[in-house]
Write a protein that holds these residues in place. Structure first.
Motif, PDB file in Angstrom:
ATOM      1  N   ARG A  10      21.829  48.182  43.717  1.00  0.00           N
ATOM      2  CA  ARG A  10      22.847  48.689  44.644  1.00  0.00           C
ATOM      3  C   ARG A  10      24.187  47.972  44.484  1.00  0.00           C
ATOM      4  O   ARG A  10      25.201  48.590  44.297  1.00  0.00           O
ATOM      5  N   SER A  11      24.199  46.675  44.593  1.00  0.00           N
ATOM      6  CA  SER A  11      25.464  45.935  44.505  1.00  0.00           C
ATOM      7  C   SER A  11      25.619  45.386  43.089  1.00  0.00           C
ATOM      8  O   SER A  11      25.129  44.323  42.757  1.00  0.00           O
ATOM      9  N   VAL A  12      26.306  46.158  42.265  1.00  0.00           N
ATOM     10  CA  VAL A  12      26.468  45.809  40.856  1.00  0.00           C
ATOM     11  C   VAL A  12      27.943  45.526  40.585  1.00  0.00           C
ATOM     12  O   VAL A  12      28.825  46.287  40.984  1.00  0.00           O
ATOM     13  N   LYS A  13      28.185  44.407  39.923  1.00  0.00           N
ATOM     14  CA  LYS A  13      29.536  44.080  39.465  1.00  0.00           C
ATOM     15  C   LYS A  13      29.525  44.181  37.946  1.00  0.00           C
ATOM     16  O   LYS A  13      28.722  43.526  37.280  1.00  0.00           O
ATOM     17  N   THR A  14      30.406  44.990  37.404  1.00  0.00           N
ATOM     18  CA  THR A  14      30.439  45.184  35.952  1.00  0.00           C
ATOM     19  C   THR A  14      31.796  44.800  35.401  1.00  0.00           C
ATOM     20  O   THR A  14      32.814  44.891  36.095  1.00  0.00           O
ATOM     21  N   GLU A  15      31.774  44.379  34.166  1.00  0.00           N
ATOM     22  CA  GLU A  15      33.002  44.074  33.436  1.00  0.00           C
ATOM     23  C   GLU A  15      32.804  44.593  32.017  1.00  0.00           C
ATOM     24  O   GLU A  15      31.810  44.298  31.364  1.00  0.00           O
ATOM     25  N   ILE A  16      33.758  45.380  31.558  1.00  0.00           N
ATOM     26  CA  ILE A  16      33.677  45.954  30.217  1.00  0.00           C
ATOM     27  C   ILE A  16      34.773  45.341  29.368  1.00  0.00           C
ATOM     28  O   ILE A  16      35.954  45.412  29.703  1.00  0.00           O
ATOM     29  N   ILE A  17      34.355  44.723  28.275  1.00  0.00           N
ATOM     30  CA  ILE A  17      35.292  44.121  27.324  1.00  0.00           C
ATOM     31  C   ILE A  17      35.206  44.943  26.047  1.00  0.00           C
ATOM     32  O   ILE A  17      34.149  45.039  25.433  1.00  0.00           O
ATOM     33  N   ARG A  18      36.334  45.500  25.652  1.00  0.00           N
ATOM     34  CA  ARG A  18      36.350  46.409  24.513  1.00  0.00           C
ATOM     35  C   ARG A  18      37.352  45.916  23.480  1.00  0.00           C
ATOM     36  O   ARG A  18      38.489  45.597  23.803  1.00  0.00           O
ATOM     37  N   ASP A  19      36.897  45.853  22.232  1.00  0.00           N
ATOM     38  CA  ASP A  19      37.826  45.577  21.138  1.00  0.00           C
ATOM     39  C   ASP A  19      37.760  46.752  20.168  1.00  0.00           C
ATOM     40  O   ASP A  19      37.263  47.818  20.509  1.00  0.00           O
TER      41      ASP A  19
END
Length: 172
Positions: A43-52
């Motif tokens: 339910r409580s999800v923190k996401t971070e997307i790092i794209r190169d």
């Protein structure tokens, strides 16, 4: 020398066996072998997307019963686009909440299958080498390596370093 050869074999078997056991248990916990465990959506999800330019890395953390778990994915951008994910949905094993995956990306299950194959191949290779090889010849070869001339100590009476090296290499 027999003990050292046997020790390397035992360490290799232990390493391969632990890798196989870990991969199988992770595949089992991820329901890669069938619907065995109940899978819940975090339910409580923190996401971070790092794209190169070539890779995409997804870092996520989620909370289950007051404990925070985190994991990450690293994959090619083309593979991520091929999966066709609009929103990142994290699912976790109800009984083992530290085991999680992103819904729609079968990367973890595939990775565990590959690890199982590699561990099995390594174990079979070690067992075949152990059963079919001439261990006495190995032991004799390794004992001869221990008597190589470059392992002799320097002769401190020779002042020229090149001659000292040649004397050390060709000492009988």
């Amino acid at each position: 020398m027999k003990i050292i050869v046997k020790l390397f074999f035992i360490l290799g078997i232990a390493f391969g066996g632990l890798g196989l056991l870990y991969s199988f248990s992770m595949l089992f916990a991820l329901n890669g072998l069938g619907e065995i465990f109940e899978i819940n959506e975090a339910r409580s999800v923190k996401t971070e997307i790092i794209r190169d330019s070539t890779h995409i890395r997804i870092l996520y953390s989620y909370k289950v019963e007051g404990k925070v778990y985190q994991d990450n994915y690293k994959m090619f951008v083309e593979y991520f686009e091929q999966c066709g994910i609009d929103t990142i949905v994290v699912k976790y094993n109800k009984y083992f909440p530290m085991v999680s995956f992103i819904d729609g990306v079968p990367l973890k299950i595939r990775q565990q299958k590959i690890n199982m194959f590699l561990s099995t191949f390594f174990l079979v290779f070690l067992i075949l080498v152990w059963k079919l090889s001439n261990r006495d010849k190995w032991i004799k070869t390794y004992e001869e390596v221990g008597n190589r001339p470059w392992l002799y100590p320097d002769d401190k009476t020779i002042k020229n370093s090149f001659r000292r090296l040649v004397n050390r290499l060709f000492k009988k």
